[in-house]
Each structure stands twice: as structure tokens, then as C-alpha cells.
Design an enzyme around this catalytic site. Sequence first.
Site, PDB file in Angstrom:
ATOM      1  N   LYS A 115       0.838  -1.206   0.000  1.00 16.89           N
ATOM      2  CA  LYS A 115       0.000   0.000   0.000  1.00 16.89           C
ATOM      3  C   LYS A 115       0.878   1.264   0.000  1.00 16.89           C
ATOM      4  CE  LYS A 115      -3.584   1.729   3.127  1.00 16.89           C
ATOM      5  NZ  LYS A 115      -4.587   2.167   2.173  1.00 16.89           N
ATOM      6  N   GLY A 116       0.339   2.346  -0.490  1.00 21.51           N
ATOM      7  CA  GLY A 116       1.106   3.603  -0.535  1.00 21.51           C
ATOM      8  C   GLY A 116       1.493   4.085   0.858  1.00 21.51           C
ATOM      9  N   ASP A 158       7.885   3.209  -9.476  1.00 22.35           N
ATOM     10  CA  ASP A 158       6.723   3.921  -8.960  1.00 22.35           C
ATOM     11  C   ASP A 158       6.664   5.280  -9.668  1.00 22.35           C
ATOM     12  OD1 ASP A 158       4.882   5.326  -7.540  1.00 22.35           O
ATOM     13  OD2 ASP A 158       5.692   4.854  -5.562  1.00 22.35           O
ATOM     14  N   VAL A 207       3.627   2.937   3.125  1.00 25.34           N
ATOM     15  CA  VAL A 207       3.954   2.034   4.239  1.00 25.34           C
ATOM     16  C   VAL A 207       5.464   1.904   4.479  1.00 25.34           C
ATOM     17  CG1 VAL A 207       1.837   0.665   4.083  1.00 25.34           C
ATOM     18  CG2 VAL A 207       3.828  -0.004   2.740  1.00 25.34           C
ATOM     19  N   GLY A 208       6.255   2.388   3.532  1.00 26.20           N
ATOM     20  CA  GLY A 208       7.707   2.316   3.700  1.00 26.20           C
ATOM     21  C   GLY A 208       8.382   1.425   2.673  1.00 26.20           C
ATOM     22  N   LYS A 209       7.741   1.248   1.525  1.00 25.72           N
ATOM     23  CA  LYS A 209       8.323   0.397   0.477  1.00 25.72           C
ATOM     24  C   LYS A 209       9.690   0.922   0.056  1.00 25.72           C
ATOM     25  CE  LYS A 209       4.939   1.204  -2.342  1.00 25.72           C
ATOM     26  NZ  LYS A 209       4.054   1.953  -1.456  1.00 25.72           N
ATOM     27  N   THR A 210       9.746   2.239  -0.211  1.00 26.29           N
ATOM     28  CA  THR A 210      11.003   2.815  -0.699  1.00 26.29           C
ATOM     29  C   THR A 210      12.100   2.673   0.348  1.00 26.29           C
ATOM     30  OG1 THR A 210       9.667   4.395  -1.901  1.00 26.29           O
ATOM     31  CG2 THR A 210      12.008   4.892  -1.730  1.00 26.29           C
ATOM     32  N   SER A 211      11.782   2.980   1.600  1.00 29.23           N
ATOM     33  CA  SER A 211      12.797   2.893   2.657  1.00 29.23           C
ATOM     34  C   SER A 211      13.302   1.457   2.771  1.00 29.23           C
ATOM     35  CB  SER A 211      12.215   3.331   4.004  1.00 29.23           C
ATOM     36  OG  SER A 211      11.628   4.599   3.886  1.00 29.23           O
ATOM     37  N   ASN A 238       6.182  -2.949   8.924  1.00 26.77           N
ATOM     38  CA  ASN A 238       7.031  -1.788   9.204  1.00 26.77           C
ATOM     39  C   ASN A 238       6.375  -0.875  10.238  1.00 26.77           C
ATOM     40  OD1 ASN A 238       9.191  -0.031   8.880  1.00 26.77           O
ATOM     41  ND2 ASN A 238       8.263   1.037   7.151  1.00 26.77           N
TER      42      ASN A 238
HETATM   43  N1  LIG Z   1      10.455   2.157  10.186  1.00 25.78           N
HETATM   44  C1  LIG Z   1      10.284   3.460  10.014  1.00 25.78           C
HETATM   45  N2  LIG Z   1      10.438   4.300  11.043  1.00 25.78           N
HETATM   46  C2  LIG Z   1      10.271   5.619  10.879  1.00 25.78           C
HETATM   47  N3  LIG Z   1       9.928   6.204   9.728  1.00 25.78           N
HETATM   48  C3  LIG Z   1       9.733   5.421   8.658  1.00 25.78           C
HETATM   49  C4  LIG Z   1       9.909   4.011   8.733  1.00 25.78           C
HETATM   50  N4  LIG Z   1       9.667   3.500   7.509  1.00 25.78           N
HETATM   51  C5  LIG Z   1       9.360   4.530   6.708  1.00 25.78           C
HETATM   52  N5  LIG Z   1       9.396   5.684   7.381  1.00 25.78           N
HETATM   53  C6  LIG Z   1       9.101   7.028   6.861  1.00 25.78           C
HETATM   54  O1  LIG Z   1       7.803   7.017   6.274  1.00 25.78           O
HETATM   55  C7  LIG Z   1       7.765   7.849   5.136  1.00 25.78           C
HETATM   56  C8  LIG Z   1       7.253   7.068   3.933  1.00 25.78           C
HETATM   57  O2  LIG Z   1       8.209   6.059   3.631  1.00 25.78           O
HETATM   58  P1  LIG Z   1       8.472   5.561   2.147  1.00 25.78           P
HETATM   59  O3  LIG Z   1       8.648   6.690   1.201  1.00 25.78           O
HETATM   60  O4  LIG Z   1       9.556   4.549   2.248  1.00 25.78           O
HETATM   61  O5  LIG Z   1       7.063   4.869   1.863  1.00 25.78           O
HETATM   62  P2  LIG Z   1       6.493   4.310   0.471  1.00 25.78           P
HETATM   63  O6  LIG Z   1       5.624   3.149   0.799  1.00 25.78           O
HETATM   64  O7  LIG Z   1       7.585   4.081  -0.490  1.00 25.78           O
HETATM   65  O8  LIG Z   1       5.627   5.549   0.004  1.00 25.78           O
HETATM   66  P3  LIG Z   1       4.992   5.774  -1.463  1.00 25.78           P
HETATM   67  O9  LIG Z   1       3.923   4.763  -1.613  1.00 25.78           O
HETATM   68  O10 LIG Z   1       4.466   7.165  -1.369  1.00 25.78           O
HETATM   69  O11 LIG Z   1       6.109   5.622  -2.439  1.00 25.78           O
HETATM   70  C9  LIG Z   1       9.179   8.385   4.940  1.00 25.78           C
HETATM   71  O12 LIG Z   1       9.253   9.665   5.504  1.00 25.78           O
HETATM   72  C10 LIG Z   1      10.057   7.431   5.741  1.00 25.78           C
HETATM   73  O13 LIG Z   1      11.217   8.057   6.256  1.00 25.78           O
END
Ligand SMILES: Nc1ncnc2c1ncn2[C@@H]1O[C@H](COP(=O)(O)OP(=O)(O)OP(=O)(O)O)[C@@H](O)[C@H]1O
Length: 489
Positions: A163-164, A192, A166-170, A426
Site C-alpha cells: 500500500k502507498g 513507482d 507504508v515504507g516500500k522505498t525505505s 514496518n
Molecule cells: N520504520 C520506520 N520508522 C520511521 N519512519 C519510517 C519508517 N519506515 C518509513 N518511514 C518514513 O515514512 C515515510 C514514507 O516512507 P516511504 O517513502 O519509504 O514509503 P512508500 O511506501 O515508499 O511511500 P509511497 O507509496 O508514497 O512511495 C518516509 O518519511 C520514511 O522516512
Amino acid sequence: MPRKTLGLPRTTGLYFVMWACSTARINGLCVLGWLAVSAWQLVASPVLRESAVVRPGEKPRTRRRETQATRLIPSSPPFATMLATASPHLQVAARRLSLSVPVNRAYCSFRSTRPCPGRYASVRAASASAAEAAPPAKEGAEELGFQEMSSGTRRRYYMLGGKGGVGKTSCAASLAVRFANNGHPTLVVSTDPAHSLSDSFAQDLSGGTLVPVEGPDSPLFALEINPEKAREEFRTASQKNGGAGVKDFMDSMGLGMLAEQLGELKLGELLDSPPPGLDEAIAISKVMQFLEAQEYSMFSRIVFDTAPTGHTLRLLSLPDFLDASIGKILKLRSKIASATSAIKSVFGQEVQQQDAVGVLSNSWRMANKLEQLRERMVKVRELFRDTESTEFIIVTIPTVMAISESSRLHSSLQKESVPVRRLIVNQVLPPSTSDCKFCAIKRKDQARALDMIRSDPELRGLNIIQAPLVDMEIRGVPALKFLGDIVWK
Ligand SMILES: Nc1ncnc2c1ncn2[C@@H]1O[C@H](COP(=O)(O)OP(=O)(O)OP(=O)(O)O)[C@@H](O)[C@H]1O
């Protein structure tokens, strides 16, 4: 003043000082109160300090973890504990000591009716606690650790999706850093359309080419595919649709049917308002193009940061979609080719005729490109299904909504025979010795969500990796390394 003169027990003395601070609302007095309490704490708090470390029914905390916590955030745990164990008046007083951020943080992490100003008192302590608290992922599950992901030099693909937000990129970026630090030349790719890989690495990665990432031990390259740009290639081929003159001309040539069929296919529209998933399809096919080249054969690990759930699912069904929507074009291709050469051989250089030839040859080029795309998409789908080289890792957070979506995603991936073995949960709040109200409620919610995973027929069979919510922004290679070391063990 000697303690005896006051004639009060120590806790009451503390109470008095803090009460004075809270009632007076004078900063100067607050400072004095703070100094007095700190001095008092130094000489007279061994019992309370002890109670801060061990509470009934709890495992004693180790000296080491306490040290890490205090080093990372220079708060005053004994003092905060004293506040927490004292009356509500003291807690009000502590709130008024807003000049002391560490105290506020420490205070908040114990008892408060408001959310914590900072996320966690100690990232390291948090991750250690999360690891301690991680439930057994599944019954009879094979142990899937980073060792297994990292072993061998044969190229492997890891696709992280969910899902958007949730931290996929991190997670994807941290996995890429982890691979690179373990000796694998690695490529991390964002497909993405709303890229955040550049933000994650704190480096500009846009431009559609491979960019070296500074920091890791082995080569790490990142690539953000610009779907708009990739789509442009296709669009230019379909721009000249011809006008009424061409239609009349083709009618007069007895090719009216062909012109109508071409018109119905609306080639331009297909790319101007692309079907769902086409952007990502083009992005991944672009990566396949890169990877077929000899110069990129060095990469032994490729990590994809994919688009949110819906896109990924549509991407998987895209070859079928393309079959249905452009199948007609492909069938027409031979007709187009013969009509084009017939017109060319019969007529000279009149504008109308040129237009007609132009329309047909554009259509033919377009049909070819779409055919190529379709072929690549079939390859991409095969790659997604190859259990030997590929794994799709679902990333989620412990909320009912995210877990429900992950469950649906898993079911769809299963239907498409995409190998999924791991689920990253996450942003899990790590356990702490005491809770602010906000944290306590949040933690309860998360515990319910984690239970939901354990009983979900789709997800319970997966290897669950818990990643703690950390109190720093995950940005740049050092932060990603930090997260990677916690998550990918
Ligand atoms: N375990 C964690 N602890 C603290 N902050 C986190 C953690 N994982 C992710 N984040 C923070 O949450 C935010 C969203 O993370 P990220 O961009 O990785 O999500 P995403 O799923 O890739 O988003 P999108 O769907 O918009 O691409 C970022 O600011 C990131 O630093």
C-alpha cells in the site's frame, strides 16, 4: 537547608518544589526548581532510580541498553521515572518545564495525554526491543534470513510492494544498501510513477539513467524510470492520425475499411490516457532493456521499489490487457504493410498521398512498438513468476487497512504465481517499560493488527519481519544502512 528542618519525606520535598513551579508559572522559578530537583536527585534518589530500571513483572533492563538510550537522547530517565511515579501535579509541573526538551521527551514516553514530541527515546533500544518482542512468524516456516537472500552470485530480483506510504522505498533502499555492503554489485530501481528513491538516498536520481550511490562498500546504482519520458517514445509514433482528406483518399483506393479500423483503434488515445499499469509496464520493460546489455551484467542483485498495490496487480495482468487492446493492431500489421507499399509504388509525391503513406507507416511502426512492449511484458511476467531468481516482498504496517490490502495483494500474487515468502511489518512501536496514553492505545491497535496477520489465511504462512518505527528520518545511506541492519537480519 537540612532535610530534618523541613521534616518532610524526600518525595514530599520533591513534590513541594515541583508544585511551586507549576503554580508560579514563572520561568525563573522553574529553572530554580529544576536545579534543586536535579541536585536532590543526585544525592537522594537511589531507591527511585532502582525502580526506574526494574518494575514488578518486567524483565530487568540491561545496563547496556540503558546506556545506548541515554547516549542517543540525553534525557534523564531517573528523573522522568520519578515524575511518572509521582502524583499528577508533578506531571503538570514537568510539562511546564518546557525549557527542557529532553525532560519533556522522557516525560512523554512515560505518561502523557498527548502524542510524543519525538518518536522514540532510543532507536537502538527500540530496535532491540522490537526484535525481542517479534512473535514467531509462522508455524513450520522455513527460516529465511538475510544470509539466504545474500548467498550466491547468480542474479536475483527482489520486488518490494504494498500500500502507498507504508515504507516500500525505505525498505527497498535499505535492502539495496545491505546487499552492496555484503559484496553484491546492486541496482535499485524505482518503477513507482511517484518516485521517492531520490529523497530516500538524498541524491538526485532522476533522469532515467543509472546513477552511482556514494557510500556502500560495493557498487550500488540507482535508477528512477521516468514513465512519462518512456511513454513519449511510443506517443511520437502515433501522432499523425491523418484527417478527412486521408480518409477520402483511402476510400478512393478501396482501403476505407482499413482506415476505419485504424481510426477505431485510437492509437494516440491509448498512450495519451494510458491503461492502468502501462506506465509501470513501460518502466519495467525499460529496465529489462538495460539489463540485457552486457555492461550491466555485473549486477548480482536488483531491487525494485514498485508502485503501490493496484498498479502492481494491473502490471501483472497487462500482457493479457495488451493482447485484448492491441491484438487488433497486430492483426492489421501485415495489411498495413502491404497497403503502404501499394500506395508508395502506385503514386507520386502528392500531399494527400504522403499523408496516407505516413498514417499507414506510423501505424505500422506503432504496431511494431506495441508488439515489442507486449513481448517484453510477457518476459517481465515470466520474471515475476520465476521462483529461482525472483521474490516479491510485501511491505505493510500494523493497521487493519494496510493488512487487509496486503492480504488481497498476496492472494492476487498467488493467483499470478508470483513467489512471495516474506512480509515486512514496518513501523511497529517497540515495547517500552511505560507508556504515554497515546503510545499505549497505538500499541494496542498494533497488537490487534499483528494478531490479524497471524490469523489471516493469506498472510500467516509468510515469514514475518518486524521493522520498528524509528525516531529519525530515514534519509541518506547511513540512515538506510542503519535501517537495513535492523530489518534484514
Ligand atoms: N520504520 C520506520 N520508522 C520511521 N519512519 C519510517 C519508517 N519506515 C518509513 N518511514 C518514513 O515514512 C515515510 C514514507 O516512507 P516511504 O517513502 O519509504 O514509503 P512508500 O511506501 O515508499 O511511500 P509511497 O507509496 O508514497 O512511495 C518516509 O518519511 C520514511 O522516512
